[in-house]
Design a protein around this motif. Structure first.
Motif, PDB file in Angstrom:
ATOM      1  N   ASP A 343      -7.786  -9.097  -1.840  1.00  0.00           N
ATOM      2  CA  ASP A 343      -6.551  -9.859  -1.643  1.00  0.00           C
ATOM      3  C   ASP A 343      -5.918  -9.445  -0.314  1.00  0.00           C
ATOM      4  OD1 ASP A 343      -7.042 -10.868  -4.156  1.00  0.00           O
ATOM      5  OD2 ASP A 343      -5.564  -9.588  -5.158  1.00  0.00           O
ATOM      6  N   ASP A 344      -5.325 -10.381   0.388  1.00  0.00           N
ATOM      7  CA  ASP A 344      -4.781 -10.092   1.715  1.00  0.00           C
ATOM      8  C   ASP A 344      -3.748  -8.967   1.680  1.00  0.00           C
ATOM      9  OD1 ASP A 344      -6.379 -12.021   2.845  1.00  0.00           O
ATOM     10  OD2 ASP A 344      -4.835 -13.581   2.823  1.00  0.00           O
ATOM     11  N   ASN A 345      -2.830  -9.011   0.707  1.00  0.00           N
ATOM     12  CA  ASN A 345      -1.778  -7.987   0.674  1.00  0.00           C
ATOM     13  C   ASN A 345      -2.344  -6.617   0.316  1.00  0.00           C
ATOM     14  OD1 ASN A 345      -2.313  -8.845  -1.992  1.00  0.00           O
ATOM     15  ND2 ASN A 345      -0.276  -8.224  -2.686  1.00  0.00           N
ATOM     16  N   ILE A 346      -3.365  -6.588  -0.559  1.00  0.00           N
ATOM     17  CA  ILE A 346      -3.964  -5.309  -0.942  1.00  0.00           C
ATOM     18  C   ILE A 346      -4.763  -4.730   0.220  1.00  0.00           C
ATOM     19  CG2 ILE A 346      -5.517  -4.146  -2.546  1.00  0.00           C
ATOM     20  CD1 ILE A 346      -2.892  -5.173  -3.785  1.00  0.00           C
ATOM     21  N   ALA A 347      -5.475  -5.583   0.946  1.00  0.00           N
ATOM     22  CA  ALA A 347      -6.243  -5.102   2.100  1.00  0.00           C
ATOM     23  C   ALA A 347      -5.321  -4.447   3.122  1.00  0.00           C
ATOM     24  CB  ALA A 347      -7.006  -6.265   2.727  1.00  0.00           C
ATOM     25  N   GLY A 348      -4.120  -5.015   3.314  1.00  0.00           N
ATOM     26  CA  GLY A 348      -3.164  -4.419   4.235  1.00  0.00           C
ATOM     27  C   GLY A 348      -2.664  -3.071   3.764  1.00  0.00           C
ATOM     28  N   ILE A 349      -2.436  -2.958   2.452  1.00  0.00           N
ATOM     29  CA  ILE A 349      -1.992  -1.679   1.890  1.00  0.00           C
ATOM     30  C   ILE A 349      -3.055  -0.609   2.087  1.00  0.00           C
ATOM     31  CG2 ILE A 349      -1.478  -0.474  -0.272  1.00  0.00           C
ATOM     32  CD1 ILE A 349      -0.087  -3.018  -1.224  1.00  0.00           C
ATOM     33  N   LEU A 350      -4.314  -0.953   1.815  1.00  0.00           N
ATOM     34  CA  LEU A 350      -5.400   0.019   1.942  1.00  0.00           C
ATOM     35  C   LEU A 350      -5.559   0.484   3.381  1.00  0.00           C
ATOM     36  CD1 LEU A 350      -8.076  -1.563  -0.436  1.00  0.00           C
ATOM     37  CD2 LEU A 350      -6.544   0.349  -0.901  1.00  0.00           C
ATOM     38  N   GLU A 351      -5.360  -0.431   4.323  1.00  0.00           N
ATOM     39  CA  GLU A 351      -5.455  -0.048   5.730  1.00  0.00           C
ATOM     40  C   GLU A 351      -4.356   0.957   6.083  1.00  0.00           C
ATOM     41  OE1 GLU A 351      -5.443  -2.102  10.190  1.00  0.00           O
ATOM     42  OE2 GLU A 351      -5.448  -3.346   8.381  1.00  0.00           O
ATOM     43  N   GLY A 352      -3.141   0.726   5.563  1.00  0.00           N
ATOM     44  CA  GLY A 352      -2.045   1.650   5.816  1.00  0.00           C
ATOM     45  C   GLY A 352      -2.260   2.995   5.157  1.00  0.00           C
ATOM     46  N   LEU A 353      -2.839   2.994   3.956  1.00  0.00           N
ATOM     47  CA  LEU A 353      -3.110   4.254   3.262  1.00  0.00           C
ATOM     48  C   LEU A 353      -4.081   5.118   4.056  1.00  0.00           C
ATOM     49  CD1 LEU A 353      -3.491   3.221  -0.501  1.00  0.00           C
ATOM     50  CD2 LEU A 353      -1.580   4.407   0.568  1.00  0.00           C
ATOM     51  N   GLY A 354      -5.050   4.482   4.683  1.00  0.00           N
ATOM     52  CA  GLY A 354      -6.022   5.234   5.468  1.00  0.00           C
ATOM     53  C   GLY A 354      -5.387   5.997   6.606  1.00  0.00           C
ATOM     54  N   ASP A 355      -4.255   5.479   7.119  1.00  0.00           N
ATOM     55  CA  ASP A 355      -3.576   6.151   8.234  1.00  0.00           C
ATOM     56  C   ASP A 355      -2.754   7.349   7.784  1.00  0.00           C
ATOM     57  OD1 ASP A 355      -4.605   4.219   9.928  1.00  0.00           O
ATOM     58  OD2 ASP A 355      -2.830   2.926   9.759  1.00  0.00           O
ATOM     59  N   HIS A 356      -2.449   7.429   6.475  1.00  0.00           N
ATOM     60  CA  HIS A 356      -1.572   8.491   5.976  1.00  0.00           C
ATOM     61  C   HIS A 356      -2.270   9.388   4.957  1.00  0.00           C
ATOM     62  CE1 HIS A 356       1.920   6.823   7.996  1.00  0.00           C
ATOM     63  NE2 HIS A 356       1.625   5.628   7.495  1.00  0.00           N
ATOM     64  N   SER A 357      -3.594   9.435   4.982  1.00  0.00           N
ATOM     65  CA  SER A 357      -4.308  10.250   4.000  1.00  0.00           C
ATOM     66  C   SER A 357      -5.494  10.953   4.639  1.00  0.00           C
ATOM     67  CB  SER A 357      -4.790   9.375   2.837  1.00  0.00           C
ATOM     68  OG  SER A 357      -5.674   8.364   3.299  1.00  0.00           O
ATOM     69  N   ARG A 358      -5.864  12.063   4.040  1.00  0.00           N
ATOM     70  CA  ARG A 358      -7.049  12.797   4.488  1.00  0.00           C
ATOM     71  C   ARG A 358      -8.308  12.196   3.892  1.00  0.00           C
ATOM     72  NH1 ARG A 358      -6.131  18.977   3.150  1.00  0.00           N
ATOM     73  NH2 ARG A 358      -8.140  19.077   4.225  1.00  0.00           N
ATOM     74  N   VAL A 359      -8.193  11.739   2.643  1.00  0.00           N
ATOM     75  CA  VAL A 359      -9.325  11.137   1.934  1.00  0.00           C
ATOM     76  C   VAL A 359      -8.835   9.881   1.238  1.00  0.00           C
ATOM     77  CG1 VAL A 359     -11.032  11.421   0.099  1.00  0.00           C
ATOM     78  CG2 VAL A 359     -10.451  13.372   1.556  1.00  0.00           C
ATOM     79  N   LEU A 360      -9.562   8.792   1.371  1.00  0.00           N
ATOM     80  CA  LEU A 360      -9.260   7.550   0.662  1.00  0.00           C
ATOM     81  C   LEU A 360     -10.564   6.972   0.142  1.00  0.00           C
ATOM     82  CD1 LEU A 360      -7.399   5.256  -0.246  1.00  0.00           C
ATOM     83  CD2 LEU A 360      -7.747   4.200   2.006  1.00  0.00           C
ATOM     84  N   LYS A 361     -10.660   6.847  -1.165  1.00  0.00           N
ATOM     85  CA  LYS A 361     -11.875   6.329  -1.787  1.00  0.00           C
ATOM     86  C   LYS A 361     -11.495   5.257  -2.803  1.00  0.00           C
ATOM     87  CE  LYS A 361     -15.977   7.781  -4.397  1.00  0.00           C
ATOM     88  NZ  LYS A 361     -16.656   8.905  -5.081  1.00  0.00           N
ATOM     89  N   VAL A 362     -11.877   4.025  -2.530  1.00  0.00           N
ATOM     90  CA  VAL A 362     -11.627   2.932  -3.462  1.00  0.00           C
ATOM     91  C   VAL A 362     -12.703   2.990  -4.549  1.00  0.00           C
ATOM     92  CG1 VAL A 362     -11.432   0.455  -3.777  1.00  0.00           C
ATOM     93  CG2 VAL A 362     -10.568   1.528  -1.674  1.00  0.00           C
ATOM     94  N   LEU A 363     -12.274   3.195  -5.784  1.00  0.00           N
ATOM     95  CA  LEU A 363     -13.223   3.318  -6.899  1.00  0.00           C
ATOM     96  C   LEU A 363     -13.691   1.955  -7.412  1.00  0.00           C
ATOM     97  CD1 LEU A 363     -11.508   6.189  -8.926  1.00  0.00           C
ATOM     98  CD2 LEU A 363     -13.269   6.363  -7.135  1.00  0.00           C
ATOM     99  N   GLY A 364     -12.924   0.932  -7.122  1.00  0.00           N
ATOM    100  CA  GLY A 364     -13.353  -0.401  -7.532  1.00  0.00           C
ATOM    101  C   GLY A 364     -12.198  -1.318  -7.852  1.00  0.00           C
ATOM    102  N   SER A 365     -12.432  -2.606  -7.712  1.00  0.00           N
ATOM    103  CA  SER A 365     -11.533  -3.646  -8.192  1.00  0.00           C
ATOM    104  C   SER A 365     -12.250  -4.373  -9.309  1.00  0.00           C
ATOM    105  CB  SER A 365     -11.183  -4.617  -7.056  1.00  0.00           C
ATOM    106  OG  SER A 365     -10.412  -3.970  -6.065  1.00  0.00           O
ATOM    107  N   TYR A 366     -11.536  -4.688 -10.372  1.00  0.00           N
ATOM    108  CA  TYR A 366     -12.197  -5.162 -11.593  1.00  0.00           C
ATOM    109  C   TYR A 366     -11.231  -5.972 -12.440  1.00  0.00           C
ATOM    110  CZ  TYR A 366      -9.713  -0.917 -12.932  1.00  0.00           C
ATOM    111  OH  TYR A 366      -8.753   0.038 -13.088  1.00  0.00           O
ATOM    112  N   PRO A 367     -11.749  -6.836 -13.340  1.00  0.00           N
ATOM    113  CA  PRO A 367     -10.869  -7.656 -14.181  1.00  0.00           C
ATOM    114  C   PRO A 367     -10.059  -6.803 -15.144  1.00  0.00           C
ATOM    115  CG  PRO A 367     -13.113  -8.508 -14.171  1.00  0.00           C
ATOM    116  CD  PRO A 367     -13.172  -7.156 -13.549  1.00  0.00           C
ATOM    117  N   LYS A 368      -8.803  -7.197 -15.343  1.00  0.00           N
ATOM    118  CA  LYS A 368      -7.998  -6.565 -16.396  1.00  0.00           C
ATOM    119  C   LYS A 368      -8.648  -6.843 -17.762  1.00  0.00           C
ATOM    120  CE  LYS A 368      -3.472  -7.200 -14.164  1.00  0.00           C
ATOM    121  NZ  LYS A 368      -2.154  -7.851 -14.318  1.00  0.00           N
ATOM    122  N   ALA A 369      -8.445  -5.918 -18.684  1.00  0.00           N
ATOM    123  CA  ALA A 369      -8.990  -6.096 -20.032  1.00  0.00           C
ATOM    124  C   ALA A 369      -8.452  -7.401 -20.639  1.00  0.00           C
ATOM    125  CB  ALA A 369      -8.625  -4.912 -20.910  1.00  0.00           C
TER     126      ALA A 369
END
Length: 371
Positions: A343-369
């Motif tokens: 999603d466009d807004n989530i991709a932007g958030i992840l990019e910002g997180l990368g600038d403020h973290s030592r380690v960033l690992k996306v474990l996955g995006s998946y359907p809600k139960a």
């Protein structure tokens, strides 16, 4: 006589409907077989040739979409989720025609994780019990199993640390989630009684979830934590001095009687399980994303990690901490939130997180139960 005639007519109508349902089920199964043939041709894997590992028979986002449509269009009198569970089994049987899936779960047989596996994948999946959460991960990583099912949190006892720790180094992705209402019973064999029972056994989480009930009803009886509730049920099967705290599936598996039913301390006691696999999942329209992030060791580091979610209006559904494996007194954050990483807004958030973290690992995006 008139009443009998009316009943006969209704039964004939049911028989006619059953025949139509049967015919439609077979038509759906034939269509599923054609889907499999099309996928095999696409990857040049007909007649057992080509790279079968590249063929994705199971699509988590597609199944979630189908189940949501079933619930949305349902008009009763059956409840929407009841009909969805029927469709879950239809899809499971049809998928087995394409390619029987092997799913590893934290066992042994009779655990709630097995029940969660069946709830998510249906009865037609080949479910394989594993002795530990780490083994579930390794079975999927090695390709011995297509997917794995592991517990991640309980509504009363919190996160399952072993599962979070295994994500630290694993390349696996989260492909789905399933929630299971946990009903615990006090189980024993037919020769047991209040006079013979000297020990109550269960997994430490189950003992904790029924702590108050056990304190009030079986004070002074020793409690021993074992590897799983199913292991406790297996012990109780052969020993009248042992009672087990476990669920319905364990009671059936080991032929135990219920001394007391629904002994969990909280009526809404629920455990959430994660589906792990090797492939990333496409957006389904109603998704979650999970990640692990280690903040920079600076004042206000956590605030900087969370601000992008607030400013973008993204709802966090879970945040937890685990000790870092690299630095003393440093921690990594396990964060879950609504939305898909594409999603466009989530991709932007992840990019910002990368600038403020030592380690960033996306474990996955998946359907809600869904169920």
């Amino acid at each position: 006589m008139s009443e009998n005639k009316d009943l006969d007519q209704l039964r004939q109508e049911i028989d006619t409907i059953d025949t139509q349902i049967h015919q439609l089920l077979n038509q759906r199964a034939e269509c599923a077989e054609r889907v499999a043939e099309t996928k095999l041709r696409e990857f040049g894997a007909e007649n057992g040739e080509g790279d079968l590992s590249r063929v994705m028979f199971y699509r988590p986002e597609r199944e979630a979409q189908v189940l949501r449509k079933v619930i949305d269009r349902n008009s009763g009198p059956l409840e929407g989720k009841t009909v969805a569970r029927i469709f879950r089994e239809i899809m499971s049987a049809c998928l087995a025609l394409e390619k029987p899936m092997e799913v590893a779960y934290f066992g042994p047989e009779g655990t709630f994780t097995q029940a969660a596996t069946i709830k998510h994948f249906g009865q037609s999946v080949i479910s394989l019990p594993q002795p530990s959460i780490a083994t579930v991960f390794s079975q999927v990583e090695s390709g011995q199993c297509n997917y794995g099912v592991v517990p991640v949190e309980n509504s009363t006892e919190g996160m399952v640390s072993h599962t979070l720790d295994n994500f630290m180094d694993s390349p696996l992705k989260i492909c789905g989630e399933v929630e299971l209402r946990i009903q615990l019973h006090l189980l024993a064999n037919e020769n047991a009684s209040s006079d013979t029972i000297k020990t109550i056994c269960a997994h430490q989480q189950a003992l904790a979830q029924a702590r108050n009930w056990l304190d009030n009803n079986w004070p002074g009886v020793d409690r021993i934590a074992v590897a799983s509730n199913a292991e406790a049920a297996k012990m109780a099967k052969d020993d009248a001095s042992i009672a087990a705290v476990a669920g319905d599936i364990a009671a059936e598996q080991y032929g135990l009687m219920k001394i007391a039913k629904s002994i969990e301390d909280f009526a809404n006691n629920t455990t959430r399980f994660l589906i792990i696999g090797n492939e990333e999942v496409a957006p389904s329209g109603s998704d979650k994303t999970s990640l692990i992030v280690e903040a920079n060791n600076k004042p206000g580091a956590l605030l900087k990690l969370l601000e992008p979610f607030q400013s973008s209006g993204v709802s966090l559904t879970r945040i937890d901490t685990r000790p870092s494996r690299t630095d003393t007194w440093a921690y990594v954050f396990f964060i879950e939130f609504e939305g898909h990483k594409d999603d466009d807004n989530i991709a932007g958030i992840l990019e910002g997180l990368g600038d403020h973290s030592r380690v960033l690992k996306v474990l996955g995006s998946y359907p809600k139960a869904v169920l």
